[in-house]
Design a protein around this motif. Sequence first.
Motif, PDB file in Angstrom:
ATOM      1  N   LEU A 115      -2.014  -0.597  -7.195  1.00 52.17           N
ATOM      2  CA  LEU A 115      -1.965  -1.386  -5.971  1.00 52.17           C
ATOM      3  C   LEU A 115      -0.583  -1.922  -5.679  1.00 52.17           C
ATOM      4  N   THR A 116       0.269  -1.988  -6.707  1.00 53.26           N
ATOM      5  CA  THR A 116       1.649  -2.391  -6.472  1.00 53.26           C
ATOM      6  C   THR A 116       2.328  -1.416  -5.528  1.00 53.26           C
ATOM      7  N   ARG A 117       2.060  -0.139  -5.694  1.00 59.27           N
ATOM      8  CA  ARG A 117       2.644   0.866  -4.810  1.00 59.27           C
ATOM      9  C   ARG A 117       2.087   0.748  -3.393  1.00 59.27           C
ATOM     10  N   LEU A 130       3.911  -2.134  -1.879  1.00 57.89           N
ATOM     11  CA  LEU A 130       5.286  -1.738  -1.567  1.00 57.89           C
ATOM     12  C   LEU A 130       5.354  -0.901  -0.296  1.00 57.89           C
ATOM     13  N   ASP A 131       4.374  -0.025  -0.126  1.00 63.79           N
ATOM     14  CA  ASP A 131       4.404   0.827   1.057  1.00 63.79           C
ATOM     15  C   ASP A 131       4.212   0.002   2.326  1.00 63.79           C
ATOM     16  N   ILE A 132       3.311  -0.966   2.289  1.00 62.38           N
ATOM     17  CA  ILE A 132       3.124  -1.853   3.437  1.00 62.38           C
ATOM     18  C   ILE A 132       4.382  -2.693   3.660  1.00 62.38           C
ATOM     19  N   LEU A 133       4.937  -3.197   2.585  1.00 62.32           N
ATOM     20  CA  LEU A 133       6.108  -4.076   2.661  1.00 62.32           C
ATOM     21  C   LEU A 133       7.307  -3.370   3.269  1.00 62.32           C
ATOM     22  N   ILE A 134       7.495  -2.104   2.934  1.00 59.74           N
ATOM     23  CA  ILE A 134       8.676  -1.358   3.375  1.00 59.74           C
ATOM     24  C   ILE A 134       8.418  -0.517   4.623  1.00 59.74           C
ATOM     25  N   ASN A 135       7.250   0.129   4.681  1.00 58.83           N
ATOM     26  CA  ASN A 135       6.992   1.085   5.758  1.00 58.83           C
ATOM     27  C   ASN A 135       6.055   0.600   6.847  1.00 58.83           C
ATOM     28  N   GLY A 136       5.268  -0.442   6.578  1.00 60.26           N
ATOM     29  CA  GLY A 136       4.358  -0.958   7.587  1.00 60.26           C
ATOM     30  C   GLY A 136       2.897  -0.769   7.236  1.00 60.26           C
ATOM     31  N   VAL A 185      -1.457   6.161  -0.550  1.00 60.28           N
ATOM     32  CA  VAL A 185      -0.556   5.087  -0.963  1.00 60.28           C
ATOM     33  C   VAL A 185      -1.035   4.338  -2.202  1.00 60.28           C
ATOM     34  N   ASN A 186      -2.255   4.597  -2.655  1.00 59.10           N
ATOM     35  CA  ASN A 186      -2.744   3.911  -3.848  1.00 59.10           C
ATOM     36  C   ASN A 186      -2.700   4.860  -5.041  1.00 59.10           C
ATOM     37  N   ALA A 187      -1.509   5.323  -5.371  1.00 55.17           N
ATOM     38  CA  ALA A 187      -1.339   6.334  -6.409  1.00 55.17           C
ATOM     39  C   ALA A 187      -1.978   5.883  -7.715  1.00 55.17           C
ATOM     40  N   ASP A 188      -2.997   6.637  -8.150  1.00 55.35           N
ATOM     41  CA  ASP A 188      -3.690   6.361  -9.417  1.00 55.35           C
ATOM     42  C   ASP A 188      -4.200   4.923  -9.479  1.00 55.35           C
ATOM     43  N   GLY A 189      -4.583   4.388  -8.336  1.00 58.28           N
ATOM     44  CA  GLY A 189      -5.087   3.027  -8.310  1.00 58.28           C
ATOM     45  C   GLY A 189      -4.034   1.963  -8.497  1.00 58.28           C
ATOM     46  N   PRO A 210      -2.585  13.957  -1.592  1.00 55.64           N
ATOM     47  CA  PRO A 210      -1.395  13.830  -2.437  1.00 55.64           C
ATOM     48  C   PRO A 210      -0.864  12.404  -2.442  1.00 55.64           C
ATOM     49  N   MET A 211      -0.492  11.929  -3.628  1.00 54.59           N
ATOM     50  CA  MET A 211       0.035  10.573  -3.769  1.00 54.59           C
ATOM     51  C   MET A 211       1.558  10.606  -3.725  1.00 54.59           C
ATOM     52  N   ASN A 212       2.095  10.789  -2.543  1.00 53.08           N
ATOM     53  CA  ASN A 212       3.539  10.884  -2.350  1.00 53.08           C
ATOM     54  C   ASN A 212       4.012   9.593  -1.691  1.00 53.08           C
ATOM     55  N   VAL A 213       4.254   8.591  -2.493  1.00 54.67           N
ATOM     56  CA  VAL A 213       4.520   7.261  -1.953  1.00 54.67           C
ATOM     57  C   VAL A 213       5.953   7.137  -1.467  1.00 54.67           C
ATOM     58  N   HIS A 214       6.127   6.769  -0.206  1.00 54.86           N
ATOM     59  CA  HIS A 214       7.447   6.673   0.409  1.00 54.86           C
ATOM     60  C   HIS A 214       7.964   5.240   0.302  1.00 54.86           C
ATOM     61  N   VAL A 215       8.551   4.915  -0.824  1.00 57.51           N
ATOM     62  CA  VAL A 215       9.171   3.607  -0.995  1.00 57.51           C
ATOM     63  C   VAL A 215      10.582   3.810  -1.511  1.00 57.51           C
ATOM     64  N   HIS A 216      11.444   2.833  -1.261  1.00 54.42           N
ATOM     65  CA  HIS A 216      12.837   2.953  -1.669  1.00 54.42           C
ATOM     66  C   HIS A 216      13.025   2.653  -3.157  1.00 54.42           C
ATOM     67  N   SER A 217      12.313   1.665  -3.642  1.00 48.63           N
ATOM     68  CA  SER A 217      12.474   1.286  -5.038  1.00 48.63           C
ATOM     69  C   SER A 217      11.283   0.459  -5.468  1.00 48.63           C
ATOM     70  N   GLU A 218      10.781   0.725  -6.658  1.00 49.59           N
ATOM     71  CA  GLU A 218       9.677  -0.071  -7.186  1.00 49.59           C
ATOM     72  C   GLU A 218      10.181  -1.374  -7.784  1.00 49.59           C
ATOM     73  N   ASN A 219      11.489  -1.608  -7.713  1.00 51.49           N
ATOM     74  CA  ASN A 219      12.052  -2.862  -8.201  1.00 51.49           C
ATOM     75  C   ASN A 219      12.038  -3.954  -7.144  1.00 51.49           C
ATOM     76  N   VAL A 220      11.566  -3.599  -5.941  1.00 48.00           N
ATOM     77  CA  VAL A 220      11.472  -4.582  -4.872  1.00 48.00           C
ATOM     78  C   VAL A 220      10.445  -5.641  -5.256  1.00 48.00           C
ATOM     79  N   GLY A 221      10.799  -6.898  -5.100  1.00 49.59           N
ATOM     80  CA  GLY A 221       9.881  -7.965  -5.426  1.00 49.59           C
ATOM     81  C   GLY A 221       8.733  -8.044  -4.432  1.00 49.59           C
ATOM     82  N   ILE A 222       7.520  -8.205  -4.940  1.00 46.41           N
ATOM     83  CA  ILE A 222       6.342  -8.292  -4.080  1.00 46.41           C
ATOM     84  C   ILE A 222       5.955  -9.759  -3.923  1.00 46.41           C
TER      85      ILE A 222
END
Length: 335
Positions: free
Chosen positions: A239-241, A244-250, A233-237, A69-81
């Motif tokens: 890579l931004t997500r 984001l998951d690494i940036l926020i969750n580790g 964490v790579n929902a539908d390929g 399941p692609m259940n990405v745990h991020v706070h916001s996709e507006n976070v700058g990468i």
Amino acid sequence: MRIQFFFLVIALSGALPTNIPTNILSDEFINHINNQQSTWTAGRNFKENTPLSHLYGLVGSRSSPKAIPMNVHVHSENVGIPESFDARENWPRCESIKVIKDQSACGSCWAVATTSMMSDRICIHSNGNKQIFVSDEDLISCCDHCGVGCVGGFPWEALHWWHTEGIVSGGPYNSTVGCKAYSMPPCDHLSIGTKPECPDEPYDTPECQKQCDPQSSLSYNSDKSFGQEPYGVNADGNLTRAQLDILINGPIVASFQLYEDFFSYKSGVYQHVAGEDVGEHAVKILGWGVEKGTPYWLVANSWNEDWGDKGFFKILRGKNECNVEFRMIASLPKL
């Protein structure tokens, strides 16, 4: 007659293969790699006479047949990468992020990579207040549906085991920190240090002991940490997500198709050049960046610090190199 012989020599020379050197640990093979491309450099990580059974035995990740399941745990996709990110620098208090493990002569990459991620995320999500190493030994030996221990296993099932059964703490070989230390000694691939020589064949999977080591004062059941439901964490390929998951969750766990040239990686941004497909290898991704115009993922391997770039490597990002972007998974700790 001489003319016929001349043409016979030409014909035979044209028929002879000009392929890759057959010994994948030879200087000729290493030179062949370095002559093919410019994004990474090959060098010697293993003795030339290292048995292939030992090399191939290090590669032990297996793909789960279950849908992820692609259940990405991020706070916001507006976070700058940012253009580059390194979890070691972002969370300097978390010592586990900096550690390069040694899986020894055991195909336990599937377990070692996942417990590394677990340890990192426990520290990150406790704001550095919980610094524990989740036990590789406990996972390898006691997870009865994760696979076959030193012969290989499923990272996805390892994360499920953490969620449902929990895993105790434990450090590296001979460690007195935690409940269950790793029972297999570090492995000297090049005979350059004080580590024991690597055996030709993999170690047997350790027997499951549902108790802490004799020198530990901890209680096996009360020492366990638990994770939440694992997710991709790579929902539908996208890579931004993943970033984001690494940036926020580790850091996250990834598996990729390992080819024979990877054994000789030393520096730069890896992409497959030569050699056969050996199998799937599990690793921990802790960041990304760009080197000489080439985007990469920053990755921790588990063949000790004598291998590669002090145990770390970079792999091409954005092209699903060796399927590394197809199998990215993670879980959050229960605190």
